[in-house]
Design a protein around this motif. Structure first.
Motif, PDB file in Angstrom:
ATOM      1  N   MET A   1       0.683  -1.160  -0.008  1.00  0.00           N
ATOM      2  CA  MET A   1      -0.012  -0.197  -0.072  1.00  0.00           C
ATOM      3  C   MET A   1       0.917   1.266   0.170  1.00  0.00           C
ATOM      4  O   MET A   1       1.966   1.278   0.866  1.00  0.00           O
ATOM      5  N   THR A   2       0.563   2.233  -0.895  1.00  0.00           N
ATOM      6  CA  THR A   2       1.527   3.495  -1.059  1.00  0.00           C
ATOM      7  C   THR A   2       0.631   4.289  -0.134  1.00  0.00           C
ATOM      8  O   THR A   2      -0.435   4.555  -0.037  1.00  0.00           O
ATOM      9  N   MET A   3       1.682   5.382   0.366  1.00  0.00           N
ATOM     10  CA  MET A   3       1.060   6.477   1.245  1.00  0.00           C
ATOM     11  C   MET A   3       0.929   7.352   0.230  1.00  0.00           C
ATOM     12  O   MET A   3       1.227   7.620  -0.607  1.00  0.00           O
ATOM     13  N   PRO A   4      -0.338   8.221   0.635  1.00  0.00           N
ATOM     14  CA  PRO A   4      -0.874   9.484  -0.545  1.00  0.00           C
ATOM     15  C   PRO A   4       0.339  10.429  -0.322  1.00  0.00           C
ATOM     16  O   PRO A   4       0.989  10.702   0.595  1.00  0.00           O
ATOM     17  N   GLN A   5       0.226  11.160  -1.555  1.00  0.00           N
ATOM     18  CA  GLN A   5       1.141  12.059  -1.630  1.00  0.00           C
ATOM     19  C   GLN A   5       0.613  13.322  -1.935  1.00  0.00           C
ATOM     20  O   GLN A   5      -0.616  13.418  -2.349  1.00  0.00           O
ATOM     21  N   LEU A   6       1.187  14.481  -1.508  1.00  0.00           N
ATOM     22  CA  LEU A   6       0.904  15.883  -1.513  1.00  0.00           C
ATOM     23  C   LEU A   6       1.142  16.114  -2.936  1.00  0.00           C
ATOM     24  O   LEU A   6       2.056  15.563  -3.631  1.00  0.00           O
ATOM     25  N   PRO A   7       0.236  16.735  -3.685  1.00  0.00           N
ATOM     26  CA  PRO A   7       0.377  17.518  -5.326  1.00  0.00           C
ATOM     27  C   PRO A   7       1.635  18.303  -5.127  1.00  0.00           C
ATOM     28  O   PRO A   7       1.680  19.017  -3.974  1.00  0.00           O
ATOM     29  N   ASP A   8       2.209  18.356  -6.212  1.00  0.00           N
ATOM     30  CA  ASP A   8       3.608  19.375  -6.256  1.00  0.00           C
ATOM     31  C   ASP A   8       3.305  20.022  -7.536  1.00  0.00           C
ATOM     32  O   ASP A   8       3.379  19.506  -8.579  1.00  0.00           O
ATOM     33  N   PRO A   9       2.781  21.392  -7.460  1.00  0.00           N
ATOM     34  CA  PRO A   9       2.919  22.252  -6.039  1.00  0.00           C
ATOM     35  C   PRO A   9       1.458  22.013  -5.479  1.00  0.00           C
ATOM     36  O   PRO A   9       0.514  21.570  -6.154  1.00  0.00           O
ATOM     37  N   PRO A  11      -1.966  23.371  -4.067  1.00  0.00           N
ATOM     38  CA  PRO A  11      -2.806  24.391  -4.433  1.00  0.00           C
ATOM     39  C   PRO A  11      -2.662  25.812  -3.672  1.00  0.00           C
ATOM     40  O   PRO A  11      -2.236  25.610  -2.484  1.00  0.00           O
ATOM     41  N   HIS A  12      -3.043  26.869  -4.306  1.00  0.00           N
ATOM     42  CA  HIS A  12      -2.603  27.919  -3.232  1.00  0.00           C
ATOM     43  C   HIS A  12      -3.545  28.213  -2.382  1.00  0.00           C
ATOM     44  O   HIS A  12      -4.878  27.726  -2.355  1.00  0.00           O
ATOM     45  N   PHE A  13      -3.181  28.491  -1.093  1.00  0.00           N
ATOM     46  CA  PHE A  13      -3.982  28.570   0.155  1.00  0.00           C
ATOM     47  C   PHE A  13      -3.462  29.433   0.987  1.00  0.00           C
ATOM     48  O   PHE A  13      -2.272  29.854   0.961  1.00  0.00           O
ATOM     49  N   TYR A  14      -4.260  29.871   2.051  1.00  0.00           N
ATOM     50  CA  TYR A  14      -3.799  30.844   3.037  1.00  0.00           C
ATOM     51  C   TYR A  14      -3.269  30.032   4.143  1.00  0.00           C
ATOM     52  O   TYR A  14      -4.130  29.245   4.692  1.00  0.00           O
ATOM     53  N   ASP A  15      -2.007  30.198   4.601  1.00  0.00           N
ATOM     54  CA  ASP A  15      -1.335  29.544   5.763  1.00  0.00           C
ATOM     55  C   ASP A  15      -1.766  30.246   6.818  1.00  0.00           C
ATOM     56  O   ASP A  15      -1.034  31.207   7.182  1.00  0.00           O
ATOM     57  N   CYS A  16      -2.592  29.612   7.442  1.00  0.00           N
ATOM     58  CA  CYS A  16      -3.080  30.228   8.811  1.00  0.00           C
ATOM     59  C   CYS A  16      -1.942  30.109   9.884  1.00  0.00           C
ATOM     60  O   CYS A  16      -2.162  30.512  11.095  1.00  0.00           O
ATOM     61  N   GLY A  17      -0.974  29.196   9.836  1.00  0.00           N
ATOM     62  CA  GLY A  17      -0.154  28.832  10.990  1.00  0.00           C
ATOM     63  C   GLY A  17      -0.460  27.472  11.646  1.00  0.00           C
ATOM     64  O   GLY A  17       0.389  27.282  12.659  1.00  0.00           O
ATOM     65  N   CYS A  18      -1.492  27.068  11.483  1.00  0.00           N
ATOM     66  CA  CYS A  18      -1.732  25.896  12.479  1.00  0.00           C
ATOM     67  C   CYS A  18      -1.162  24.634  11.965  1.00  0.00           C
ATOM     68  O   CYS A  18      -0.823  24.545  10.871  1.00  0.00           O
TER      69      CYS A  18
END
Length: 58
Positions: A1-9, A11-18
């Motif tokens: 089973m492969t681990m899910p991967q983040l897309p690269d890049p 998507p644009h998002f507001y980084d709230c810092g959480c």
């Protein structure tokens, strides 16, 4: 089973810092469970991919 991967890049998002923001493959968005203004995409929580473990805050 492969681990899910983040897309690269990511998507644009507001980084709230959480520390627990995540990427939801179902909505193709980065979301935060702590802030309003972010959508609660779905009930597929096991499919969510933590962003902070992959991308350090800037």
């Amino acid at each position: 089973m492969t681990m899910p991967q983040l897309p690269d890049p990511l998507p644009h998002f507001y980084d709230c810092g959480c520390p627990d923001i995540y990427f939801c493959p179902a909505s193709d968005e980065v979301e935060c469970p702590r802030h309003s203004g972010f959508s609660a995409c779905c009930d597929l929580v096991p499919g969510h991919i933590p962003v902070r473990t992959h991308t350090p805050p800037t």
